[in-house]
Design a protein around this motif. Sequence first.
Motif, PDB file in Angstrom:
ATOM      1  N   MET A 163     -15.895  11.217  35.781  1.00  0.00           N
ATOM      2  CA  MET A 163     -15.232   9.974  35.371  1.00  0.00           C
ATOM      3  C   MET A 163     -14.028   9.686  36.260  1.00  0.00           C
ATOM      4  O   MET A 163     -13.749   8.539  36.607  1.00  0.00           O
ATOM      5  CB  MET A 163     -14.833  10.034  33.896  1.00  0.00           C
ATOM      6  CG  MET A 163     -16.050   9.814  32.987  1.00  0.00           C
ATOM      7  SD  MET A 163     -15.684   9.864  31.217  1.00  0.00           S
ATOM      8  CE  MET A 163     -14.440   8.599  31.048  1.00  0.00           C
ATOM      9  N   LYS A 167     -18.933   6.643  31.502  1.00  0.00           N
ATOM     10  CA  LYS A 167     -18.489   7.376  30.308  1.00  0.00           C
ATOM     11  C   LYS A 167     -19.480   8.504  30.053  1.00  0.00           C
ATOM     12  O   LYS A 167     -20.700   8.289  30.084  1.00  0.00           O
ATOM     13  CB  LYS A 167     -18.392   6.450  29.097  1.00  0.00           C
ATOM     14  CG  LYS A 167     -17.652   7.081  27.912  1.00  0.00           C
ATOM     15  CD  LYS A 167     -17.303   6.050  26.855  1.00  0.00           C
ATOM     16  CE  LYS A 167     -16.655   6.712  25.640  1.00  0.00           C
ATOM     17  NZ  LYS A 167     -15.278   7.177  25.862  1.00  0.00           N
ATOM     18  N   PHE A 214     -22.551   4.801  27.959  1.00  0.00           N
ATOM     19  CA  PHE A 214     -22.747   6.202  28.375  1.00  0.00           C
ATOM     20  C   PHE A 214     -23.790   6.257  29.485  1.00  0.00           C
ATOM     21  O   PHE A 214     -24.942   5.877  29.272  1.00  0.00           O
ATOM     22  CB  PHE A 214     -23.207   7.061  27.192  1.00  0.00           C
ATOM     23  CG  PHE A 214     -22.160   7.219  26.128  1.00  0.00           C
ATOM     24  CD1 PHE A 214     -21.030   7.995  26.361  1.00  0.00           C
ATOM     25  CD2 PHE A 214     -22.292   6.581  24.900  1.00  0.00           C
ATOM     26  CE1 PHE A 214     -20.052   8.137  25.370  1.00  0.00           C
ATOM     27  CE2 PHE A 214     -21.327   6.722  23.915  1.00  0.00           C
ATOM     28  CZ  PHE A 214     -20.200   7.497  24.151  1.00  0.00           C
ATOM     29  N   CYS A 268     -12.959  10.156  27.139  1.00  0.00           N
ATOM     30  CA  CYS A 268     -12.410   8.800  27.056  1.00  0.00           C
ATOM     31  C   CYS A 268     -11.621   8.477  28.324  1.00  0.00           C
ATOM     32  O   CYS A 268     -11.019   9.356  28.938  1.00  0.00           O
ATOM     33  CB  CYS A 268     -11.473   8.725  25.847  1.00  0.00           C
ATOM     34  SG  CYS A 268     -10.874   7.060  25.490  1.00  0.00           S
ATOM     35  N   GLY A 269     -11.616   7.216  28.675  1.00  0.00           N
ATOM     36  CA  GLY A 269     -10.773   6.786  29.787  1.00  0.00           C
ATOM     37  C   GLY A 269      -9.332   7.216  29.583  1.00  0.00           C
ATOM     38  O   GLY A 269      -8.640   7.583  30.542  1.00  0.00           O
ATOM     39  N   ALA A 307     -15.290   1.523  29.934  1.00  0.00           N
ATOM     40  CA  ALA A 307     -16.085   1.381  28.709  1.00  0.00           C
ATOM     41  C   ALA A 307     -15.399   0.438  27.722  1.00  0.00           C
ATOM     42  O   ALA A 307     -16.055  -0.402  27.095  1.00  0.00           O
ATOM     43  CB  ALA A 307     -16.297   2.760  28.072  1.00  0.00           C
ATOM     44  N   THR A 366     -19.751   5.147  19.758  1.00  0.00           N
ATOM     45  CA  THR A 366     -18.748   4.186  20.262  1.00  0.00           C
ATOM     46  C   THR A 366     -17.893   3.604  19.140  1.00  0.00           C
ATOM     47  O   THR A 366     -16.828   3.055  19.399  1.00  0.00           O
ATOM     48  CB  THR A 366     -19.398   3.012  21.029  1.00  0.00           C
ATOM     49  OG1 THR A 366     -20.172   2.226  20.108  1.00  0.00           O
ATOM     50  CG2 THR A 366     -20.249   3.487  22.196  1.00  0.00           C
ATOM     51  N   VAL A 368     -14.289   3.329  21.525  1.00  0.00           N
ATOM     52  CA  VAL A 368     -14.342   2.271  22.538  1.00  0.00           C
ATOM     53  C   VAL A 368     -14.865   0.931  22.028  1.00  0.00           C
ATOM     54  O   VAL A 368     -14.362  -0.120  22.434  1.00  0.00           O
ATOM     55  CB  VAL A 368     -15.121   2.730  23.799  1.00  0.00           C
ATOM     56  CG1 VAL A 368     -14.243   3.689  24.599  1.00  0.00           C
ATOM     57  CG2 VAL A 368     -16.456   3.368  23.455  1.00  0.00           C
ATOM     58  N   CYS A 428     -17.377  12.847  23.455  1.00  0.00           N
ATOM     59  CA  CYS A 428     -17.394  12.232  24.772  1.00  0.00           C
ATOM     60  C   CYS A 428     -16.016  12.295  25.413  1.00  0.00           C
ATOM     61  O   CYS A 428     -15.056  12.748  24.795  1.00  0.00           O
ATOM     62  CB  CYS A 428     -17.892  10.787  24.683  1.00  0.00           C
ATOM     63  SG  CYS A 428     -17.020   9.775  23.486  1.00  0.00           S
TER      64      CYS A 428
END
Lengths: 345, 345
Positions: free
Chosen positions: B333, B340, B317, B38-39, B178, B148, B152, B36
């Motif tokens: 994003m 996410k 998500f 990520c921020g 997230a 996750t 997160v 995924c």
Amino acid sequence: MRATFLYEAGDVRVQDAPDPVVEQPTDAIVRVLRSCVCGSDLHPYHSLTAADGPVPMGHEFLGTVEETGSEVSGLQRGDLVVAPFAFADNTCEFCRAGLHTSCPAGGFFAAAGVGGAQAEAIRVPQAQGTLVKLPNDVDEALLPSLLTLADVYGTGYHAAHRAQVEPGDSVTVIGDGAVGLLTVLSAGQLGAERIILMGRHQERTDLGRYFGATDVIAERGDEGIARVRDLTGGHGTRAVLEAVGHMPAYEMAVGAVRPGGVISRVGVPQYEDAPVGFGSLFGPNVTLTGGPAPVRAYIEKLLPAVLDGTRDPGRVFDRTLTLEQTPDGYRAMDRREALKVLLTP
Amino acid sequence: MRATFLYEAGDVRVQDAPDPVVEQPTDAIVRVLRSCVCGSDLHPYHSLTAADGPVPMGHEFLGTVEETGSEVSGLQRGDLVVAPFAFADNTCEFCRAGLHTSCPAGGFFAAAGVGGAQAEAIRVPQAQGTLVKLPNDVDEALLPSLLTLADVYGTGYHAAHRAQVEPGDSVTVIGDGAVGLLTVLSAGQLGAERIILMGRHQERTDLGRYFGATDVIAERGDEGIARVRDLTGGHGTRAVLEAVGHMPAYEMAVGAVRPGGVISRVGVPQYEDAPVGFGSLFGPNVTLTGGPAPVRAYIEKLLPAVLDGTRDPGRVFDRTLTLEQTPDGYRAMDRREALKVLLTP
């Protein structure tokens, strides 16, 4: 009465001042039997401008109650009492949580209309919550140790308490002033096994060893950090107790703390911004804690061992002067000729 | 194989790259089943210079073991595994203390010669300590929630854990990304009674309410601080969990925390210096804690409630793309069109 004022940096005067009087029904007037000069008094002694002076000085005292307001109970004229350097009602939610320095009804001596303790007498706001009675027949030889409960012992204890020092712990104490030395004492009291004292004045660090320091490091800066790491398998100590307040001490704390550890500050910071990002605190998950000590929360806890002589924090006083000699006391501490100056009437 | 690289700010490319191979006897190769964005991937996406690129991207993944080095035991080809975003040996004194991000043998994925997880496969150093086995027959619908655990959820849990959130506590969570939302979930899991979520994207804060937020504040800055204080009798919450990493979030945290309380940061700080002096942290005895989450320490603890469906952190998500579409994921994003983005092979 006679009282001490700082006019500007370097200019301390003892002069006539109005006798303090009960202004609020929660006030008491205390005749000062012992007071002293604090390391933190040296900050304005170095920096106060004439435009901001004169200001009353002194926030550590013990003495006898002279008068109480109508809402003060449990205290009588003649009682021997000690006060924490911050007054507080000792009943609000913050006081009940042991955070008397954040009491909404509280404040600091020698500030905001409340006089200083380097004086013959002082007005004590929130007297019932603030003053702690001592045995009236206490041996005079114990007065110096009892006076440390007003600030420096409680402040050292706060540093160790906020760092959650526990049996077997490893601790670095930065600073060999009175607070630093009593931080050593407090860390030992909470069970720390290794106590590394960073300080460069041998008379003081010798007293630090007496109070329980296991190692002494005279070096500063990167060299001092390297020495701490050498002594601790390369990683630093779990807790670093910072009792100075200047930026180099903060930087040493960051360098000497183990990843996941705690920096606990009780030296009043002479800076506002400091490194806290990935390269200092965040990356190694270091916790930063501390603040002005709510010493009121610790007095009853620390008192018995002082009264029975088990602990003698009063050894930090290495010079005794009269109130009239207070300016000499500032000079002696500023020149590091004296560690901490006790004042008698 | 195909793998994602960031060339410079805004320029993400999926391209051919050498298949990862076992380089150390402690390595494993994992075929990525889910990864995924990520921020924290958005920080270099905003700031990387061409001179510093290209860099591999992605640090969250679950997948199946393809190959193991000679010193890896307990893992077999075909095992379904999830990895924390930081690899670690899980045996040293730091790992034993739950601080895997400070493991001397550890490091981060997508950094220092270790590839990224936004790829078909990845080399996992310290595989035995790093990878956590999942049931091989797990329902595919659970994969997002299990993913996750790589970052997160564990990061949100770290924020709450380091703040020592306990039953009845009051907490402010800053950030509706997230991590912020799973910080809400974690604070509730540890018993927080009041959870104030600061965020301004209603779809996200609605999910925050689903995860347990009791109040939502859309305002920022001084106005946001005033709203927190309004909700808390004027004093702020005991804990503030900061899941953003920018200076305005830090400043809000300082304003929203109760005297004596804790600011726990898990947003990667995009600053190095910040206010910590008398006017911010020191005066009110506020503790600053947090750091990169040692999520490895939390996976076993958080796993059962994810496996049995009690907790569904995978709801963060809200978009699923294929690996080839990764650049679209960054864009979505970055524009906040997606909370996410989940990536499938």
